[in-house]
Scaffold this motif. Structure first.
Motif, PDB file in Angstrom:
ATOM      1  N   ARG A   1       3.002   9.432  -9.536  1.00 34.20           N
ATOM      2  CA  ARG A   1       2.256   9.575 -10.797  1.00 34.20           C
ATOM      3  C   ARG A   1       1.386  10.830 -10.766  1.00 34.20           C
ATOM      4  O   ARG A   1       1.273  11.540 -11.767  1.00 34.20           O
ATOM      5  N   THR A   2       0.771  11.071  -9.587  1.00 34.66           N
ATOM      6  CA  THR A   2      -0.056  12.273  -9.451  1.00 34.66           C
ATOM      7  C   THR A   2       0.789  13.527  -9.620  1.00 34.66           C
ATOM      8  O   THR A   2       0.388  14.478 -10.306  1.00 34.66           O
ATOM      9  N   LYS A   3       1.986  13.495  -8.974  1.00 35.88           N
ATOM     10  CA  LYS A   3       2.886  14.646  -9.100  1.00 35.88           C
ATOM     11  C   LYS A   3       3.329  14.817 -10.542  1.00 35.88           C
ATOM     12  O   LYS A   3       3.354  15.942 -11.074  1.00 35.88           O
ATOM     13  N   ASP A   4       3.687  13.665 -11.183  1.00 37.22           N
ATOM     14  CA  ASP A   4       4.077  13.732 -12.598  1.00 37.22           C
ATOM     15  C   ASP A   4       2.939  14.268 -13.452  1.00 37.22           C
ATOM     16  O   ASP A   4       3.155  15.069 -14.369  1.00 37.22           O
ATOM     17  N   LEU A   5       1.713  13.791 -13.114  1.00 40.51           N
ATOM     18  CA  LEU A   5       0.546  14.249 -13.869  1.00 40.51           C
ATOM     19  C   LEU A   5       0.325  15.744 -13.647  1.00 40.51           C
ATOM     20  O   LEU A   5       0.028  16.477 -14.596  1.00 40.51           O
ATOM     21  N   GLU A   6       0.478  16.168 -12.379  1.00 39.58           N
ATOM     22  CA  GLU A   6       0.323  17.596 -12.084  1.00 39.58           C
ATOM     23  C   GLU A   6       1.381  18.417 -12.816  1.00 39.58           C
ATOM     24  O   GLU A   6       1.080  19.487 -13.359  1.00 39.58           O
ATOM     25  N   GLU A   7       2.637  17.887 -12.804  1.00 37.03           N
ATOM     26  CA  GLU A   7       3.707  18.590 -13.520  1.00 37.03           C
ATOM     27  C   GLU A   7       3.409  18.635 -15.009  1.00 37.03           C
ATOM     28  O   GLU A   7       3.620  19.661 -15.665  1.00 37.03           O
ATOM     29  N   SER A   8       2.923  17.493 -15.532  1.00 36.75           N
ATOM     30  CA  SER A   8       2.568  17.457 -16.956  1.00 36.75           C
ATOM     31  C   SER A   8       1.444  18.438 -17.256  1.00 36.75           C
ATOM     32  O   SER A   8       1.475  19.145 -18.272  1.00 36.75           O
ATOM     33  N   ASN A   9       0.455  18.464 -16.330  1.00 37.98           N
ATOM     34  CA  ASN A   9      -0.650  19.409 -16.514  1.00 37.98           C
ATOM     35  C   ASN A   9      -0.158  20.846 -16.460  1.00 37.98           C
ATOM     36  O   ASN A   9      -0.614  21.700 -17.229  1.00 37.98           O
ATOM     37  N   LYS A  10       0.797  21.103 -15.518  1.00 43.14           N
ATOM     38  CA  LYS A  10       1.363  22.441 -15.430  1.00 43.14           C
ATOM     39  C   LYS A  10       2.093  22.796 -16.712  1.00 43.14           C
ATOM     40  O   LYS A  10       1.953  23.909 -17.239  1.00 43.14           O
ATOM     41  N   ARG A  11       2.917  21.810 -17.186  1.00 44.20           N
ATOM     42  CA  ARG A  11       3.662  22.060 -18.434  1.00 44.20           C
ATOM     43  C   ARG A  11       2.698  22.264 -19.599  1.00 44.20           C
ATOM     44  O   ARG A  11       2.921  23.135 -20.456  1.00 44.20           O
ATOM     45  N   LEU A  12       1.638  21.431 -19.623  1.00 41.32           N
ATOM     46  CA  LEU A  12       0.646  21.590 -20.685  1.00 41.32           C
ATOM     47  C   LEU A  12      -0.054  22.940 -20.578  1.00 41.32           C
ATOM     48  O   LEU A  12      -0.307  23.606 -21.596  1.00 41.32           O
TER      49      LEU A  12
ATOM     50  N   ASN B   1       0.827  -1.208   0.000  1.00 36.46           N
ATOM     51  CA  ASN B   1       0.000   0.000   0.000  1.00 36.46           C
ATOM     52  C   ASN B   1       0.862   1.258   0.000  1.00 36.46           C
ATOM     53  O   ASN B   1       0.572   2.228  -0.698  1.00 36.46           O
ATOM     54  N   SER B   2       1.955   1.198   0.809  1.00 32.41           N
ATOM     55  CA  SER B   2       2.884   2.337   0.844  1.00 32.41           C
ATOM     56  C   SER B   2       3.522   2.553  -0.514  1.00 32.41           C
ATOM     57  O   SER B   2       3.622   3.686  -1.001  1.00 32.41           O
ATOM     58  N   ILE B   3       3.956   1.439  -1.134  1.00 37.89           N
ATOM     59  CA  ILE B   3       4.569   1.539  -2.469  1.00 37.89           C
ATOM     60  C   ILE B   3       3.571   2.087  -3.474  1.00 37.89           C
ATOM     61  O   ILE B   3       3.887   2.973  -4.281  1.00 37.89           O
ATOM     62  N   LEU B   4       2.335   1.544  -3.397  1.00 34.60           N
ATOM     63  CA  LEU B   4       1.298   2.010  -4.322  1.00 34.60           C
ATOM     64  C   LEU B   4       0.980   3.478  -4.083  1.00 34.60           C
ATOM     65  O   LEU B   4       0.804   4.255  -5.037  1.00 34.60           O
ATOM     66  N   ASN B   5       0.926   3.862  -2.782  1.00 36.35           N
ATOM     67  CA  ASN B   5       0.674   5.276  -2.470  1.00 36.35           C
ATOM     68  C   ASN B   5       1.780   6.162  -3.007  1.00 36.35           C
ATOM     69  O   ASN B   5       1.526   7.241  -3.550  1.00 36.35           O
ATOM     70  N   GLU B   6       3.041   5.685  -2.831  1.00 38.37           N
ATOM     71  CA  GLU B   6       4.171   6.460  -3.351  1.00 38.37           C
ATOM     72  C   GLU B   6       4.090   6.569  -4.863  1.00 38.37           C
ATOM     73  O   GLU B   6       4.341   7.635  -5.429  1.00 38.37           O
TER      74      GLU B   6
END
Length: 466
Positions: free
Chosen positions: A162-173, A152-157
């Motif tokens: 992934r959420t952070k990457d997605l947020e960064e991607s969204n920011k870049r987009l 669960n910890s690994i999945l949460n991380e």
């Protein structure tokens, strides 16, 4: 089995004796219920139901009934529990058949304490097994829980990453989308500005030529031989009429001025295209920068379309070059440096309100540039390359100072970006191109409003020849 020897010592060592409450022993009877085997040897040959034996067993009814049922064949096996005074016993009996008839009877007497002990041991063993099983299951559950927690910890991380990457991607987009919108808006602005800038001189040129064709030298637009002959006569008549000659000259100068304006617009567009595609080429050579500044000033004075007058006044605006050091030799592209100087000086003339323009050029160490800026105004506009290297490289700082109304605070932060202008004329590409040229030379460019509130000063640096 009457007369058979009493079981050996080994036998009784195994089965114990009737006097030891903790021992197990075996008793056998014949069909007449006489003892044929017993640890109590004085009972051998004696019937179980004799007074002597019964007194020994205290006339135990439970024992007697059980024995009677086994002897009579009503029980095969079974058991009886009783206490005849020496401790509680468990008695199990079986008949031994010969030729289909019961001939002998064998009974095994076991202390119940031994049975209970065996049961306790069995229960204890089973309890231990059960506890071990529970412990094993618990350990497995704990390991599973720990594994699930870790998973669960690994999945949460991973989800967070992934959420952070997605947020960064969204920011870049989002940034890319904003940049695209800005670029689209700038393109539309450029198209509108360029269309206006192209239309204005084009209409002026077309109008002037149409005026010349209609009123002054119409034959010049004819290709026939008669048209060529008519030109001379029209020009002779034009020379004799001073008013018409003045208007004709004005039309020609206006045509020339607007043609140069068109040429500059085309060159600015081409230069911007080269800068955007990183194709701006420099052809460097060593030359005296002071001479180049003086040549630019002469060129401005000599051009009729860019005559240094304010509001079409007949009084020329003074352009003062403060010669402090000579020569100042630089390694740069002559044409491009001429272009930067012309742009800055012409901008100063445009906003000078008829007051003098002051130009200077002076050597400095590169690490002194920061102090030059801080000694002036805090509101500086600088290029992206404002590194203050702490080395001994020498640069020349060129300044162009006017006494006009200064730089509008709205455009001060984006002064050197594309399409930035407060003027009704021009595309707003001049300072952007100037910045790109200076940066390509390894220099800096910035601007500030003068401290006294009168006008502004533009600065740029160019490395000196080693």
């Amino acid at each position: 089995m009457v007369g058979v020897e009493i079981p050996s010592v080994d036998f009784f060592a195994r089965y114990g004796n009737v006097y030891n409450i903790d021992s197990k022993f075996l008793v056998a009877y014949d069909r007449n219920f006489n003892y044929i085997s017993t640890p109590r040897t004085n009972f051998l040959g004696t019937t179980l139901f004799s007074d002597e034996v019964q007194r020994f067993f205290n006339f135990n009814d439970i024992q007697n009934k059980y024995y009677q049922n086994v002897f009579d064949g009503r029980l095969f096996g079974g058991y009886a529990i009783y206490d005849f005074g020496t401790g509680e016993r468990l008695n199990t009996g079986y008949s031994v058949s010969v030729d289909g008839k019961s001939k002998y009877f064998v009974f095994i007497i076991t202390p119940t304490a031994s049975v209970y002990s065996d049961i306790d041991e069995t229960l204890s063993a089973e309890r231990s097994k059960f506890f071990l099983l529970i412990a094993g299951i618990t350990a497995a559950i704990v390991i599973l829980v720990l594994f699930l927690v870790k998973l669960n910890s690994i999945l949460n991380e991973q989800i967070k990453r992934r959420t952070k990457d997605l947020e960064e991607s969204n920011k870049r987009l989002k940034i890319a989308n904003e940049q695209l919108n800005i670029h689209d808006r700038m393109q539309k602005e450029f198209i509108n500005i360029a269309a206006h800038e192209l239309r204005t001189p084009t209409q002026a040129i077309s109008g002037n030529l149409e005026l010349i064709k209609m009123n002054y030298v119409p034959s010049i637009f004819q290709t026939s031989s008669s048209g060529q002959i008519g030109i001379r006569g029209e020009l002779e008549r034009l020379v004799k009429d001073e008013d018409r000659l003045h208007d004709y000259s004005y039309a020609l100068v206006s045509t020339y001025r607007n043609a140069q304006r068109l040429e500059k617009l085309v060159n600015d567009i081409l230069d911007t295209s080269r800068i955007e595609s990183n194709r701006l080429e420099l052809h460097k050579e060593s030359f005296n920068l002071n001479e180049k500044i003086q040549n630019v000033i002469k060129d401005i004075h000599n051009k009729p379309n860019l005559s240094p007058h304010h509001d079409n006044s007949s009084t020329p605006i003074d352009i003062i070059f403060e010669l402090q050091e000579d020569p100042i030799t630089v390694s740069a592209d002559k044409v491009r440096i001429f272009e930067v100087l012309s742009n800055l000086i012409n901008n100063a003339l445009k906003f000078s309100n008829g007051k003098p323009i002051t130009i200077s050029a002076k050597r400095f160490q590169k690490n002194e540039i920061g102090s030059i800026k801080s000694n002036h105004n805090n509101e500086l506009i600088d290029t992206e390359n404002t590194r203050e290297d702490k080395d001994e490289k020498m640069v020349v700082v060129v300044s162009v100072r006017d006494r006009g109304k200064g730089i509008d605070s709205d455009i001060l932060p984006r002064l050197f970006t594309k399409f930035t202008t407060k003027s009704d004329q021009g595309t707003g590409l001049g300072l952007y191109i100037a910045k790109s040229i200076i940066v390509a030379h390894g220099g800096n460019i910035w601007a500030e409003n003068n401290k006294d509130g009168k006008g502004a000063t533009f600065y740029f640096t160019v490395p000196l020849t080693k």
